[in-house]
Design a protein around this motif. Structure first.
Motif, PDB file in Angstrom:
ATOM      1  N   VAL A 181       0.842  -1.200   0.000  1.00  0.00           N
ATOM      2  CA  VAL A 181       0.000   0.000   0.000  1.00  0.00           C
ATOM      3  C   VAL A 181       0.879   1.253   0.000  1.00  0.00           C
ATOM      4  CG1 VAL A 181      -1.712   1.317   1.294  1.00  0.00           C
ATOM      5  CG2 VAL A 181      -1.901  -1.166   1.163  1.00  0.00           C
ATOM      6  N   ILE A 182       1.929   1.233   0.820  1.00  0.00           N
ATOM      7  CA  ILE A 182       2.875   2.360   0.870  1.00  0.00           C
ATOM      8  C   ILE A 182       3.518   2.574  -0.491  1.00  0.00           C
ATOM      9  CG2 ILE A 182       5.122   3.058   1.801  1.00  0.00           C
ATOM     10  CD1 ILE A 182       4.271   1.800   4.480  1.00  0.00           C
ATOM     11  N   VAL A 183       3.954   1.479  -1.104  1.00  0.00           N
ATOM     12  CA  VAL A 183       4.609   1.566  -2.415  1.00  0.00           C
ATOM     13  C   VAL A 183       3.656   2.130  -3.460  1.00  0.00           C
ATOM     14  CG1 VAL A 183       5.481   0.150  -4.316  1.00  0.00           C
ATOM     15  CG2 VAL A 183       6.345  -0.202  -2.002  1.00  0.00           C
ATOM     16  N   SER A 184       2.388   1.710  -3.436  1.00  0.00           N
ATOM     17  CA  SER A 184       1.422   2.210  -4.419  1.00  0.00           C
ATOM     18  C   SER A 184       1.241   3.716  -4.279  1.00  0.00           C
ATOM     19  CB  SER A 184       0.077   1.496  -4.263  1.00  0.00           C
ATOM     20  OG  SER A 184      -0.556   1.862  -3.053  1.00  0.00           O
ATOM     21  N   LYS A 185       1.325   4.232  -3.034  1.00  0.00           N
ATOM     22  CA  LYS A 185       1.207   5.675  -2.812  1.00  0.00           C
ATOM     23  C   LYS A 185       2.426   6.422  -3.347  1.00  0.00           C
ATOM     24  CE  LYS A 185      -1.777   5.395   1.275  1.00  0.00           C
ATOM     25  NZ  LYS A 185      -1.891   5.699   2.726  1.00  0.00           N
ATOM     26  N   CYS A 186       3.558   5.725  -3.439  1.00  0.00           N
ATOM     27  CA  CYS A 186       4.770   6.342  -4.002  1.00  0.00           C
ATOM     28  C   CYS A 186       4.716   6.379  -5.526  1.00  0.00           C
ATOM     29  CB  CYS A 186       6.012   5.568  -3.555  1.00  0.00           C
ATOM     30  SG  CYS A 186       6.343   5.681  -1.779  1.00  0.00           S
ATOM     31  N   GLU A 187       3.728   5.709  -6.123  1.00  0.00           N
ATOM     32  CA  GLU A 187       3.489   5.722  -7.573  1.00  0.00           C
ATOM     33  C   GLU A 187       4.724   5.368  -8.394  1.00  0.00           C
ATOM     34  OE1 GLU A 187       0.141   8.327  -9.158  1.00  0.00           O
ATOM     35  OE2 GLU A 187       1.252   9.682  -7.867  1.00  0.00           O
ATOM     36  N   GLY A 188       5.487   4.396  -7.892  1.00  0.00           N
ATOM     37  CA  GLY A 188       6.604   3.888  -8.681  1.00  0.00           C
ATOM     38  C   GLY A 188       7.838   4.769  -8.704  1.00  0.00           C
ATOM     39  N   LEU A 189       7.889   5.810  -7.868  1.00  0.00           N
ATOM     40  CA  LEU A 189       9.058   6.693  -7.845  1.00  0.00           C
ATOM     41  C   LEU A 189      10.057   6.165  -6.823  1.00  0.00           C
ATOM     42  CD1 LEU A 189       9.871   9.386  -9.267  1.00  0.00           C
ATOM     43  CD2 LEU A 189       9.261  10.540  -7.138  1.00  0.00           C
ATOM     44  N   PRO A 190      11.226   5.693  -7.252  1.00  0.00           N
ATOM     45  CA  PRO A 190      12.204   5.112  -6.320  1.00  0.00           C
ATOM     46  C   PRO A 190      12.597   6.058  -5.191  1.00  0.00           C
ATOM     47  CG  PRO A 190      12.812   4.627  -8.590  1.00  0.00           C
ATOM     48  CD  PRO A 190      11.670   5.591  -8.654  1.00  0.00           C
ATOM     49  N   LEU A 191      12.741   7.335  -5.492  1.00  0.00           N
ATOM     50  CA  LEU A 191      13.141   8.286  -4.460  1.00  0.00           C
ATOM     51  C   LEU A 191      12.142   8.286  -3.302  1.00  0.00           C
ATOM     52  CD1 LEU A 191      14.972  10.586  -3.442  1.00  0.00           C
ATOM     53  CD2 LEU A 191      13.541  12.173  -4.735  1.00  0.00           C
TER      54      LEU A 191
END
Length: 911
Positions: free
Chosen positions: A342-352
């Motif tokens: 869920v956290i990763v999905s909120k980052c929308e694929g941006l590695p930073l």
């Protein structure tokens, strides 16, 4: 923001002055002086922006400039309207009072206007002197700490690295391939995607260790000599003392060393094409160069582009796992993974973003409640950093993209803050809003270009700088292949923070869902906006992302000085937001330029009475609202550029026959179902600047006026008689780029009527043709060279005509074809290379059709097929199996035997 502020205010005034020169009689000299002073101030502020001046004093001067520009603009526009009113020779004071009440109340005279113009001129001259003094002080270059923060180095170790394996292989193979003609590779993408990380992996790859290598990081303050010196020093360890060398000698030494050797040079974080043009002269043709950049425009002619993609969810979770050091043996690993994804999905694929959140989690105790807390507070950590130093990395990375924007793109980017997060912003609407705001420069227009074309170039440039994401249109448009755009969440945060900053106050966006209340009545939900929100803002945007009915929007009664008001609904449907007479006090916002009231329920279906007195209005949209009648005072809006009256079906809006008097109207959007007050057809003949006319019908509009619209570029029209069809299809207007025609119930039995249709099919602007219940003599026109060269959609329904379907396969751009109850041959054979662009084919109620064959190479792009009520068709063609793009076959109302054959065929899974 210094440059962008200067640009917006200057452009608005300059364009106004160009248009109104003929009205400004005895104050003309004063006006020209104002214009010259603004141009000087513009140049000074551009210097300020380039020199990174950000003193409180400078910000104060910019604020003063904005106030003066608004004052000058309001003065000139109001005066110009009054002069025009006098020229028109109104017969009675009562009539003039009705039309220009807000002008008469101020009672401007030439003498008074001249005095006010001279006051503005004096203030501008004083401001220019202060700016010159402020800019005469020493500029503020990058601090040492800031410079070091921006620098990158080849030897830095990437401990947490995920994905990019395929990217690394591709780039390494390109470096090693000595047969390549172009030896420059450009890695580009949004800030924070990992461009530098990828370049570093390639630079340090084991297969390239024998190469002479150099790594240099370019800051926005490019210094050629320092860059050349660093490259030579790293390539040639025996270069000796190079500090005293001039640029030319350094370039010569780099070229000499690189000739005949295997070399790799990484130019990290390059921002300007001009900088690359200087750097590239140092490299011979055999030297491998890798550029990392956020702009797709850099080195276009010399480089092979390599666009970096966002992380997949799996890659994001793997990266988060590495950073947080979660043990694979942790008994709660599955629960951690659920939250982590869920956290990763909120980052929308941006590695930073993943790295920043991972760094925060690594500092905390590994417990599920702690991870859930971080998940809930993601916005705080990524946007404001509340108590976390890590977040600054995100801000610093994205801020660089904004700082590097040219002055004319900054206000365009900031304006996107009007739209909510994750919004799909219609490009057409965005262009017209930018134009109404004055962001689009007349000076940027090329030959045969409109302001809309310039706006499209601006948006494309923002996309090429990886700041905006463009979404390709499902329906083909010749003017623009993209119909919507959006922002990555973090880019939206950057945009909003810049636009709403205290010193900027560019726009204030309000999420109405946060202010819903039913405290007065359980059956009446209202939006109550705290009055403080609307104070000291010139642009107010209210976004409504809900489906519930709202009786009113309260709290805006005391807002003063609005120049832009937008109330945006996410979905267009039934009007569900109450808009009362007193929702906005238009007297206190008499200089309003933009009024958008989507999906609003106006009291009695009538607009607020004072709205018609807004003579400065450029853009008015009532899309999806319940307006039943447009007031006659709309013709008193001399600067109106866009009028959007697309009310929801089945509502009918009554229009006074005065729209033809709005001389500057450029874009008119209607519904087919309108009623013209007085019974006559709607006149259009006075709209010499009209570029868009969508959507009209010959039943209510004067189609004979269309050839007189000399600026028309886009036309959508329904015609119900042969004469109207002839007028539309025979239009020789060279400006016309898109024509969409719906022909309803026309009798085309005469030979000359079919000749009209035949000639109309040769029109280059014809994109869509829909013919319904038409009676035609003989056959539909056979294909000949040049016919339907841009037609993308064709529909023939319930027409008395014989159709040779194979002929349609010769139309070069046809993407959609629908045939319903027309006469066709018993056997259809689609030959190789026919229908080269078609994506959708619909066959409905074709009782003649018995056999259909599709040969290999036909319809190579077909994605969707519909077969409905074709009772005599024996089976689905075997040739469909070879079409790799086919995704869906919809079959309805077909015989049982046909369906049994379909289930036996390989194409069954698509059905």
């Amino acid at each position: 923001m210094a440059e962008s502020a200067a640009n917006v205010f200057l452009e608005t005034l300059r364009d106004l002055l160009v248009e109104e020169t003929k009205f400004l009689l005895s104050v003309g000299g004063d006006v020209e002086k104002v214009k010259g002073d603004l141009r000087s101030i513009h140049a000074l502020l551009m210097r300020a922006d380039r020199g990174r001046h950000a003193s409180p004093t400078l910000k104060l001067y910019i604020s003063q400039l904005k106030d003066l520009a608004f004052q000058a603009e309001n003065l000139l526009e109001t005066y110009a309207v009054e002069i025009q009113s006098k020229k028109e020779g109104r017969k009675s004071l009562k009539e003039k009072f009705r039309r220009y009440i807000c002008i008469i109340s101020e009672c401007y005279s030439v003498h008074e206007v001249g005095n006010e113009a001279r006051d503005i001129m004096s203030a501008l001259a004083d401001l220019a002197s202060k700016l010159e003094s402020e800019l005469g002080r020493e500029s503020s270059p990058l601090s040492r700490q800031e410079y070091e923060t921006r620098q990158t180095y080849a030897h830095e170790v990437e401990h947490d690295f995920v994905g990019m394996g395929e990217d690394i292989e591709i780039l390494v193979s390109k470096v090693k391939d000595e047969t390549r003609r172009r030896r420059v590779v450009k890695i580009y993408g949004m800030g924070g995607l990992g461009k530098t990380t990828l370049a570093r992996k390639v630079y340090n790859h084991t297969d390239l260790q024998s190469y002479a290598r150099a790594w240099v990081c370019i800051t926005q303050q490019f210094q050629p000599k320092a860059v050349f010196g660093e490259i030579l020093r790293q390539l040639d360890s025996n270069a000796g003392q190079i500090d005293g060398m001039e640029d030319r000698e350094l370039v010569t030494r780099i070229q000499s060393f690189s000739e005949g050797r295997k070399c790799l040079v990484v130019i990290d974080d390059i921002w300007k094409n001009d900088d690359w043009e200087i750097i590239r002269k140092a490299f011979p043709v055999n030297c491998n160069v890798i550029l990392t950049t956020r702009s797709e425009n850099i080195a276009n002619q010399q480089s092979e582009p390599h666009k970096l993609k966002f992380l997949t969810e799996d890659e994001g979770w793997t990266l988060l796992q590495k950073i947080t050091d979660i043990s694979p043996a942790d008994p709660d690993l599955k629960s951690f993974e659920d939250i982590g994804r869920v956290i990763v999905s909120k980052c929308e694929g941006l590695p930073l973003s993943v790295c920043v959140i991972g760094g925060i989690l690594r500092q905390k105790v590994h417990t599920l409640p702690e991870w859930r807390r971080v998940n809930v507070d993601m916005g705080s950590y990524l946007r404001r950093g509340e108590g976390v130093e890590e977040y600054k990395r995100v801000n610093q990375v994205l801020d660089l993209s904004y700082d590097a924007l040219p002055y004319y793109l900054k206000p365009c980017f900031l304006y996107l803050a009007c739209f909510p997060e994750d919004a799909k912003i219609e490009t057409e609407r965005l262009y017209l809003l930018w134009m109404a705001e004055g962001f689009i420069s007349y000076q940027d227009k090329g030959p045969n270009e409109s302001l809309r074309d310039v706006a499209r170039r601006y948006l494309t440039e923002l996309a090429m700088r990886c700041m905006v994401q463009l979404h390709e249109a499902k329906t083909y448009y010749q003017l623009d292949k993209f119909d919507s755009c959006g922002l990555h969440d973090l880019m939206h945060d950057l945009c909003s923070s810049k636009a709403e900053a205290e010193e900027e106050k560019f726009v204030k966006r309000v999420d109405a869902s946060k202010y819903l209340t039913d405290i007065l009545s359980p059956t009446q939900t209202r939006v109550v906006i705290p009055p403080s929100i609307g104070n000291s803002v010139s642009r107010l945007a209210i976004s409504c992302d809900f489906n519930s009915t709202v009786s009113s929007v309260d709290g805006l009664e005391e807002v003063k000085g609005l120049r832009s008001f937008t109330l945006l609904q996410k979905f267009f449907g039934t009007p569900n937001i109450g808009f009362k007479e007193n929702t906005i006090d238009f007297k206190m916002s008499q200089y309003l330029r933009i009024f958008v009231a989507d999906c609003c329920e106006f009291e009695g279906g009538m607009l607020p009475s004072k709205l018609g007195e807004l003579i400065h209005l450029r853009y008015m949209s009532l899309r999806g609202s319940n307006v039943r009648e447009l007031p006659k005072s709309v013709c008193s809006m001399p600067y109106l550029q866009t009028l959007d009256l697309r009310v929801p079906f089945p509502a009918v809006i009554r229009l006074p026959n005065v729209i033809w008097k709005i001389k500057r109207l450029k874009h008119l959007f209607l519904n087919e179902d309108i009623e013209v007050i007085g019974g006559e057809k709607l006149r259009l003949d006075g709209l010499q600047e009209l570029e868009t006319l969508d959507k009209i019908t010959s039943e209510t509009c004067c189609i004979a006026d269309i050839p007189r619209l000399i600026s028309l570029q886009r036309l959508c029209v329904a015609v119900c008689d042969v004469d109207s069809m002839s007028t539309v299809l025979s239009n020789k207007n060279r400006q016309l780029r898109e024509t969409r025609v719906w022909v309803k119930s026309c009798d085309l039995c005469r030979e000359k009527d079919m000749e009209v249709l035949n000639d109309g099919l040769m029109t280059p602007s014809l994109l869509t043709l829909q013919m319904e219940r038409c009676n035609m003599s003989g056959r539909f026109p056979c294909y000949k060279q040049g016919m339907c060269q841009n037609l993308v959609s064709l529909e023939l329904a319930f027409c008395k005509v014989k159709v040779d379907v194979v002929e349609f396969g010769k139309y070069p751009m046809l993407r959609e074809l629908a045939l319903c109850e027309v006469e066709i041959a018993e056997t259809l054979t689609f030959h190789p290379n026919s229908f080269p662009q078609i994506e959708y084919l619909g066959l409905y109620e074709l009782h003649d059709l018995r056999k259909w064959e599709v040969e290999e190479g036909a319809m190579p792009k077909l994605t969707s097929l519909t077969i409905c009520e074709c009772p005599n068709l024996d089976k689905v063609p075997d040739g469909l199996r070879s079409i790799s793009t086919l995704r869906m076959i919809e079959i309805t109302k077909m015989p049982r035997q046909f369906m049994e054959r379909v289930n036996e065929e390989d194409c069954g899974p698509f059905v």
